[in-house]
Design an enzyme around this catalytic site. Sequence first.
Site, PDB file in Angstrom:
ATOM      1  N   GLU A  69      29.137  43.233  37.675  1.00  0.00           N
ATOM      2  CA  GLU A  69      29.665  41.871  37.512  1.00  0.00           C
ATOM      3  C   GLU A  69      28.679  40.834  38.060  1.00  0.00           C
ATOM      4  O   GLU A  69      28.468  39.786  37.454  1.00  0.00           O
ATOM      5  CB  GLU A  69      31.030  41.763  38.209  1.00  0.00           C
ATOM      6  CG  GLU A  69      32.095  42.589  37.496  1.00  0.00           C
ATOM      7  CD  GLU A  69      33.389  42.700  38.293  1.00  0.00           C
ATOM      8  OE1 GLU A  69      33.350  43.206  39.426  1.00  0.00           O
ATOM      9  OE2 GLU A  69      34.443  42.267  37.784  1.00  0.00           O
ATOM     10  N   GLY A  99      31.502  45.621  40.989  1.00  0.00           N
ATOM     11  CA  GLY A  99      31.028  44.292  41.406  1.00  0.00           C
ATOM     12  C   GLY A  99      29.528  44.110  41.225  1.00  0.00           C
ATOM     13  O   GLY A  99      29.046  42.984  41.070  1.00  0.00           O
ATOM     14  N   ALA A 155      32.003  46.608  44.740  1.00  0.00           N
ATOM     15  CA  ALA A 155      32.662  46.083  45.932  1.00  0.00           C
ATOM     16  C   ALA A 155      32.847  47.246  46.899  1.00  0.00           C
ATOM     17  O   ALA A 155      32.893  48.410  46.473  1.00  0.00           O
ATOM     18  CB  ALA A 155      34.003  45.474  45.556  1.00  0.00           C
ATOM     19  N   GLU A 157      36.155  50.720  37.857  1.00  0.00           N
ATOM     20  CA  GLU A 157      37.328  50.411  38.702  1.00  0.00           C
ATOM     21  C   GLU A 157      38.574  51.178  38.290  1.00  0.00           C
ATOM     22  O   GLU A 157      39.418  51.518  39.114  1.00  0.00           O
ATOM     23  CB  GLU A 157      37.620  48.896  38.660  1.00  0.00           C
ATOM     24  CG  GLU A 157      36.627  48.036  39.426  1.00  0.00           C
ATOM     25  CD  GLU A 157      35.432  47.602  38.611  1.00  0.00           C
ATOM     26  OE1 GLU A 157      35.203  48.165  37.506  1.00  0.00           O
ATOM     27  OE2 GLU A 157      34.719  46.686  39.050  1.00  0.00           O
TER      28      GLU A 157
END
Length: 261
Positions: A115, A112, A66, A135
Amino acid sequence: MDYRNILTEKKDSLFIITINRPETLNALNEDTVGELEHAFDQGSADPGVRVIIITGQGNKAFVAGADINEISTLPSVKAAQDKSTRGIDILFKIEHCDKPVIMAINGYALGGGCELAMAGDIRIASDNAKFGLPEINLGIIPGYGGTQRLPRLVGKGMAKMMIFSGMIIDAQRAFQIGLVEKVVPAGQLMEEAISLANLLAQKPPVALAMAKRSINDGLEVDLRRGCAMESSNFAVACSTEDRREGTRAFLEKRKPRFKGF
Ligand code: COA
């Protein structure tokens, strides 16, 4: 819709989405997430599309996570939850789409990006790909389903080791632990992904969808209920013209010509 952060290409019955923000290693900002959802909806709704491939632009990153600029300025708890929920909903859409989704992972698949890769059906990685959920090093945890999909793929202990430490692993290690299905030389990644996609595009799509639903939904329930789901999905596959064609072709010793219904 004109996209600024992704590229799309229809190649016969394949639909290829490329995350295209190489200056940030294809980090997912909100605009990119919106464009990805829009393009994915298009591909999954198009009857001419049989298989979807998602990849990243360039040879360095699939998606490096992200966008950390956006995470650093999240204004409230609610904004953080909304961001996570939105990503989770889109990844569910990808995971539960009736068409096969192949992730062609061409470099860093972090946060992300990892993911997103885990929401696909089959992951092919280039030999320079790297994976991780780092993260924790930003003072947060995965928010697009990483704490749920990683242990389902690689087991609880390995998932905890990766998520607690934020460690980055290479493609071979990702293959050993079951995070990717195949590792190929970087220059051959798209060729391999397209070749697998073309193979799947020739299979009967209703049967493929029923197999995907059985595996995905069955893993969320106990074995007895999973098998009951399989029976219902088996019956749907048996109701198709493609079942008649597939079985007849076998008995007549010829290749089947599936029609898609
Ligand atoms: N969000 C926003 N920008 C990112 C980013 C992210 N997730 N990942 C990389 N970038 C940007 C960098 O800030 C840099 O921008 P700049 O050129 O304006 O300085 C550019 O992409 C290139 O990255 P850089 O860090 O210089 O490349 P590198 O080869 O030295 O390192 C990584 C590559 C992937 C190891 C490193 O970029 C990294 O750790 N990224 C963050 C990974 C992460 O924590 N993801 C989870 C986010 S929740």
